[in-house]
Write a protein that holds these residues in place. Structure first.
Motif, PDB file in Angstrom:
ATOM      1  N   GLU A 110       0.824  -1.217   0.000  1.00 12.01           N
ATOM      2  CA  GLU A 110       0.000   0.000   0.000  1.00 12.01           C
ATOM      3  C   GLU A 110       0.856   1.264   0.000  1.00 12.01           C
ATOM      4  OE1 GLU A 110      -3.449   0.232   2.492  1.00 12.01           O
ATOM      5  OE2 GLU A 110      -3.786  -1.935   2.326  1.00 12.01           O
ATOM      6  N   THR A 129      -4.866   1.376  -8.132  1.00 13.09           N
ATOM      7  CA  THR A 129      -5.466   0.756  -6.962  1.00 13.09           C
ATOM      8  C   THR A 129      -4.916  -0.656  -6.803  1.00 13.09           C
ATOM      9  OG1 THR A 129      -7.322   0.050  -8.337  1.00 13.09           O
ATOM     10  CG2 THR A 129      -7.586   2.120  -7.106  1.00 13.09           C
ATOM     11  N   LEU A 130      -5.071  -1.203  -5.601  1.00 11.97           N
ATOM     12  CA  LEU A 130      -4.538  -2.542  -5.308  1.00 11.97           C
ATOM     13  C   LEU A 130      -5.008  -3.599  -6.292  1.00 11.97           C
ATOM     14  CD1 LEU A 130      -4.602  -2.784  -1.413  1.00 11.97           C
ATOM     15  CD2 LEU A 130      -2.606  -2.851  -2.916  1.00 11.97           C
ATOM     16  N   ASP A 131      -6.255  -3.510  -6.732  1.00  7.17           N
ATOM     17  CA  ASP A 131      -6.770  -4.546  -7.630  1.00  7.17           C
ATOM     18  C   ASP A 131      -6.019  -4.592  -8.963  1.00  7.17           C
ATOM     19  OD1 ASP A 131      -8.052  -2.012  -8.154  1.00  7.17           O
ATOM     20  OD2 ASP A 131      -9.497  -3.072  -9.417  1.00  7.17           O
ATOM     21  N   ARG A 132      -5.245  -3.570  -9.294  1.00  8.84           N
ATOM     22  CA  ARG A 132      -4.467  -3.570 -10.545  1.00  8.84           C
ATOM     23  C   ARG A 132      -3.129  -4.282 -10.405  1.00  8.84           C
ATOM     24  NH1 ARG A 132      -4.568   2.195 -13.415  1.00  8.84           N
ATOM     25  NH2 ARG A 132      -3.746   0.899 -15.109  1.00  8.84           N
ATOM     26  N   ALA A 137      -5.038  -9.887 -11.457  1.00  8.92           N
ATOM     27  CA  ALA A 137      -4.391  -8.989 -12.423  1.00  8.92           C
ATOM     28  C   ALA A 137      -3.020  -9.547 -12.810  1.00  8.92           C
ATOM     29  CB  ALA A 137      -4.238  -7.594 -11.815  1.00  8.92           C
TER      30      ALA A 137
END
Length: 166
Positions: A110, A129-132, A137
């Motif tokens: 983070e 964002t973290l999901d990337r 991913a």
């Protein structure tokens, strides 16, 4: 491997000038060239868009790329950031670095993503964002922690260590 000795500054450039040059090139630079090597020592340079905070350089790369595989097996890397464009025959101002690189561990993800996201937004490239950068991913977040910065002496290919006070 012991690093080559670094010659003392010549009278041609003051340490403050070197520090200012290095800071300017690092702040203005968009890409760094990451020099990595595989487990057999075969070199592989690659440009990556990066963000920086202090001695830490952060980028994203796809899973399985050659440079990502290389830093997983040999984390010692060389880095150069140089100003562009430079006229043909001109000499680019550049910063060289010795660093340790790798995928950002979960505990630092983070914090490092925030560094990358700030630069991306500042450049008008949108949010990160973290999901990337986590499964499923195919991108991952990488960083290099620089142990030493260098500039070259004017008109000579002799490196000189720079203390950026970081």
């Amino acid at each position: 491997m012991t690093p080559a000795p670094v010659p003392p500054p010549s009278s041609g450039s003051a340490p403050d000038d070197d520090m200012e040059l290095a800071r300017r090139v690092l702040e203005d630079g968009r890409y760094l060239v990451l020099a990595s090597a595989d487990h057999d020592g075969n070199p592989w340079p690659t440009p990556v868009w990066f963000a920086r905070e202090g001695r830490e350089l952060v980028w994203v790369s796809r899973l399985g790329t050659r440079h990502s595989t290389n830093v997983a097996s040999r984390p010692s890397v060389g880095i150069v950031v140089f100003e562009t464009p430079v006229p043909v025959g001109g000499r680019p101002r550049a910063v060289y670095a010795e660093a340790t690189a790798g995928e950002v561990p979960d505990a630092d993800r983070e914090r490092c993503l925030a560094i990358f996201d700030r630069r991306s937004r500042a450049e008008g490239l949108g949010p990160w964002t973290l999901d990337r950068v986590v499964a499923p991913a195919d991108l991952r977040l990488y960083h290099a922690v620089v142990s030493r910065f260098f500039v070259l002496e004017p008109d000579r290919d002799v490196r000189r260590e720079v203390d950026l006070g970081l």
